[in-house]
Design a protein around this motif. Sequence first.
Motif, PDB file in Angstrom:
ATOM      1  N   MET A   1      -0.720 -62.552   2.704  1.00  0.00           N
ATOM      2  CA  MET A   1       1.245 -63.437   1.764  1.00  0.00           C
ATOM      3  C   MET A   1       0.796 -64.983   1.442  1.00  0.00           C
ATOM      4  O   MET A   1      -0.286 -66.039   2.241  1.00  0.00           O
ATOM      5  N   THR A   2       1.080 -65.654   0.584  1.00  0.00           N
ATOM      6  CA  THR A   2       1.176 -66.399   0.894  1.00  0.00           C
ATOM      7  C   THR A   2       1.773 -67.758   0.750  1.00  0.00           C
ATOM      8  O   THR A   2       3.435 -67.107   1.125  1.00  0.00           O
ATOM      9  N   PRO A   3       1.937 -69.369   1.215  1.00  0.00           N
ATOM     10  CA  PRO A   3       3.627 -69.661   1.672  1.00  0.00           C
ATOM     11  C   PRO A   3       4.348 -69.822   0.573  1.00  0.00           C
ATOM     12  O   PRO A   3       5.504 -70.060   1.243  1.00  0.00           O
ATOM     13  N   GLU A   4       4.566 -69.159  -0.184  1.00  0.00           N
ATOM     14  CA  GLU A   4       5.979 -69.247  -0.948  1.00  0.00           C
ATOM     15  C   GLU A   4       6.849 -67.793  -0.703  1.00  0.00           C
ATOM     16  O   GLU A   4       7.800 -68.270  -0.753  1.00  0.00           O
ATOM     17  N   ASP A   5       5.625 -67.276  -0.123  1.00  0.00           N
ATOM     18  CA  ASP A   5       6.692 -65.707   0.855  1.00  0.00           C
ATOM     19  C   ASP A   5       7.946 -66.069   1.673  1.00  0.00           C
ATOM     20  O   ASP A   5       8.418 -65.244   1.841  1.00  0.00           O
ATOM     21  N   CYS A  50      23.841 -58.530  -5.625  1.00  0.00           N
ATOM     22  CA  CYS A  50      23.356 -59.409  -7.721  1.00  0.00           C
ATOM     23  C   CYS A  50      23.000 -60.410  -6.649  1.00  0.00           C
ATOM     24  O   CYS A  50      21.976 -61.325  -7.552  1.00  0.00           O
ATOM     25  N   VAL A  51      23.539 -61.656  -5.920  1.00  0.00           N
ATOM     26  CA  VAL A  51      23.138 -62.601  -5.708  1.00  0.00           C
ATOM     27  C   VAL A  51      21.525 -62.532  -5.421  1.00  0.00           C
ATOM     28  O   VAL A  51      20.373 -63.179  -5.498  1.00  0.00           O
ATOM     29  N   PHE A  52      20.874 -61.548  -4.132  1.00  0.00           N
ATOM     30  CA  PHE A  52      20.046 -61.426  -3.790  1.00  0.00           C
ATOM     31  C   PHE A  52      19.012 -61.155  -5.389  1.00  0.00           C
ATOM     32  O   PHE A  52      17.650 -61.135  -5.610  1.00  0.00           O
ATOM     33  N   GLU A  53      19.709 -59.631  -5.767  1.00  0.00           N
ATOM     34  CA  GLU A  53      18.734 -59.693  -7.553  1.00  0.00           C
ATOM     35  C   GLU A  53      17.997 -60.713  -8.055  1.00  0.00           C
ATOM     36  O   GLU A  53      16.713 -61.206  -8.948  1.00  0.00           O
ATOM     37  N   THR A  54      19.236 -61.740  -7.997  1.00  0.00           N
ATOM     38  CA  THR A  54      18.827 -63.183  -9.375  1.00  0.00           C
ATOM     39  C   THR A  54      18.637 -64.440  -8.514  1.00  0.00           C
ATOM     40  O   THR A  54      17.699 -64.725  -9.081  1.00  0.00           O
ATOM     41  N   ASN A  55      18.140 -64.241  -7.110  1.00  0.00           N
ATOM     42  CA  ASN A  55      17.214 -65.323  -7.023  1.00  0.00           C
ATOM     43  C   ASN A  55      15.827 -64.948  -5.723  1.00  0.00           C
ATOM     44  O   ASN A  55      15.280 -65.697  -5.514  1.00  0.00           O
ATOM     45  N   LEU A  56      15.746 -63.325  -6.010  1.00  0.00           N
ATOM     46  CA  LEU A  56      14.666 -62.797  -4.842  1.00  0.00           C
ATOM     47  C   LEU A  56      13.594 -62.803  -6.202  1.00  0.00           C
ATOM     48  O   LEU A  56      13.678 -61.296  -7.447  1.00  0.00           O
ATOM     49  N   ALA A  57      12.609 -63.067  -6.905  1.00  0.00           N
ATOM     50  CA  ALA A  57      11.260 -61.932  -7.827  1.00  0.00           C
ATOM     51  C   ALA A  57      10.855 -61.114  -7.358  1.00  0.00           C
ATOM     52  O   ALA A  57      10.065 -60.221  -7.890  1.00  0.00           O
ATOM     53  N   MET A  58      10.210 -60.955  -5.802  1.00  0.00           N
ATOM     54  CA  MET A  58       9.695 -60.049  -4.685  1.00  0.00           C
ATOM     55  C   MET A  58       9.512 -58.328  -5.220  1.00  0.00           C
ATOM     56  O   MET A  58       8.806 -57.688  -4.913  1.00  0.00           O
ATOM     57  N   PRO A  59      11.056 -57.974  -5.326  1.00  0.00           N
ATOM     58  CA  PRO A  59      11.448 -57.000  -4.864  1.00  0.00           C
ATOM     59  C   PRO A  59      11.087 -56.203  -6.192  1.00  0.00           C
ATOM     60  O   PRO A  59      10.575 -54.689  -7.349  1.00  0.00           O
ATOM     61  N   PHE A  60      10.602 -56.828  -7.584  1.00  0.00           N
ATOM     62  CA  PHE A  60      10.379 -56.519  -8.692  1.00  0.00           C
ATOM     63  C   PHE A  60       8.825 -56.766  -8.820  1.00  0.00           C
ATOM     64  O   PHE A  60       8.171 -56.694 -10.341  1.00  0.00           O
ATOM     65  N   ASP A  61       8.170 -57.037  -7.805  1.00  0.00           N
ATOM     66  CA  ASP A  61       6.515 -57.258  -7.945  1.00  0.00           C
ATOM     67  C   ASP A  61       5.795 -55.649  -7.641  1.00  0.00           C
ATOM     68  O   ASP A  61       6.553 -55.388  -6.863  1.00  0.00           O
ATOM     69  N   LYS A  62       4.338 -55.813  -8.226  1.00  0.00           N
ATOM     70  CA  LYS A  62       4.362 -54.812  -7.785  1.00  0.00           C
ATOM     71  C   LYS A  62       3.701 -54.441  -6.406  1.00  0.00           C
ATOM     72  O   LYS A  62       3.663 -52.969  -6.107  1.00  0.00           O
ATOM     73  N   ASP A  63       3.622 -55.300  -5.785  1.00  0.00           N
ATOM     74  CA  ASP A  63       2.758 -55.166  -4.448  1.00  0.00           C
ATOM     75  C   ASP A  63       4.359 -55.339  -3.955  1.00  0.00           C
ATOM     76  O   ASP A  63       4.424 -55.639  -1.972  1.00  0.00           O
ATOM     77  N   TYR A  64       5.944 -55.378  -3.797  1.00  0.00           N
ATOM     78  CA  TYR A  64       7.367 -55.222  -2.852  1.00  0.00           C
ATOM     79  C   TYR A  64       6.700 -54.023  -2.089  1.00  0.00           C
ATOM     80  O   TYR A  64       7.167 -54.605  -1.182  1.00  0.00           O
ATOM     81  N   PRO A  65       6.915 -53.001  -1.656  1.00  0.00           N
ATOM     82  CA  PRO A  65       5.809 -52.513  -0.869  1.00  0.00           C
ATOM     83  C   PRO A  65       5.424 -52.931   0.504  1.00  0.00           C
ATOM     84  O   PRO A  65       5.806 -52.889   1.525  1.00  0.00           O
ATOM     85  N   PHE A  67       5.024 -56.233   0.476  1.00  0.00           N
ATOM     86  CA  PHE A  67       6.294 -57.171   0.940  1.00  0.00           C
ATOM     87  C   PHE A  67       7.131 -56.824   2.197  1.00  0.00           C
ATOM     88  O   PHE A  67       6.553 -57.485   2.772  1.00  0.00           O
ATOM     89  N   LEU A  68       7.280 -55.560   1.366  1.00  0.00           N
ATOM     90  CA  LEU A  68       8.773 -54.678   2.767  1.00  0.00           C
ATOM     91  C   LEU A  68       8.111 -54.829   4.225  1.00  0.00           C
ATOM     92  O   LEU A  68       9.072 -55.596   4.801  1.00  0.00           O
ATOM     93  N   ARG A  69       7.416 -54.529   3.809  1.00  0.00           N
ATOM     94  CA  ARG A  69       5.943 -54.026   5.016  1.00  0.00           C
ATOM     95  C   ARG A  69       6.103 -54.873   5.948  1.00  0.00           C
ATOM     96  O   ARG A  69       6.442 -55.537   7.201  1.00  0.00           O
ATOM     97  N   GLU A  70       5.612 -56.122   5.601  1.00  0.00           N
ATOM     98  CA  GLU A  70       4.853 -57.298   6.189  1.00  0.00           C
ATOM     99  C   GLU A  70       6.022 -57.437   6.562  1.00  0.00           C
ATOM    100  O   GLU A  70       6.204 -58.344   7.745  1.00  0.00           O
ATOM    101  N   ALA A  71       6.898 -58.130   5.660  1.00  0.00           N
ATOM    102  CA  ALA A  71       8.505 -59.538   6.044  1.00  0.00           C
ATOM    103  C   ALA A  71       8.949 -58.155   7.280  1.00  0.00           C
ATOM    104  O   ALA A  71       9.858 -58.292   8.592  1.00  0.00           O
TER     105      ALA A  71
END
Length: 79
Positions: A1-5, A50-65, A67-71
Amino acid sequence: MTPEDRLEVQFTITSDEAIVLFEFLQRFSNTDKLVIEDQAEERALWNLCCVFETNLAMPFDKDYPDFLREARERLRDEP
């Protein structure tokens, strides 16, 4: 996990969306049942998505599963 996360996510919703979502979440908190009682609740949830879709990049990352598990692990109450 990076500080950006761990950065905060800020977004804006209308006061109508806020009050409808507040009531929806309060009802869930009091009953443990997620039930749409009015189409406005459905619309407010769609708008929030829709707000989340325009503000979050992680759901479109190949490692999203991952990220979701860790969150989920970080947010869970202690056993």
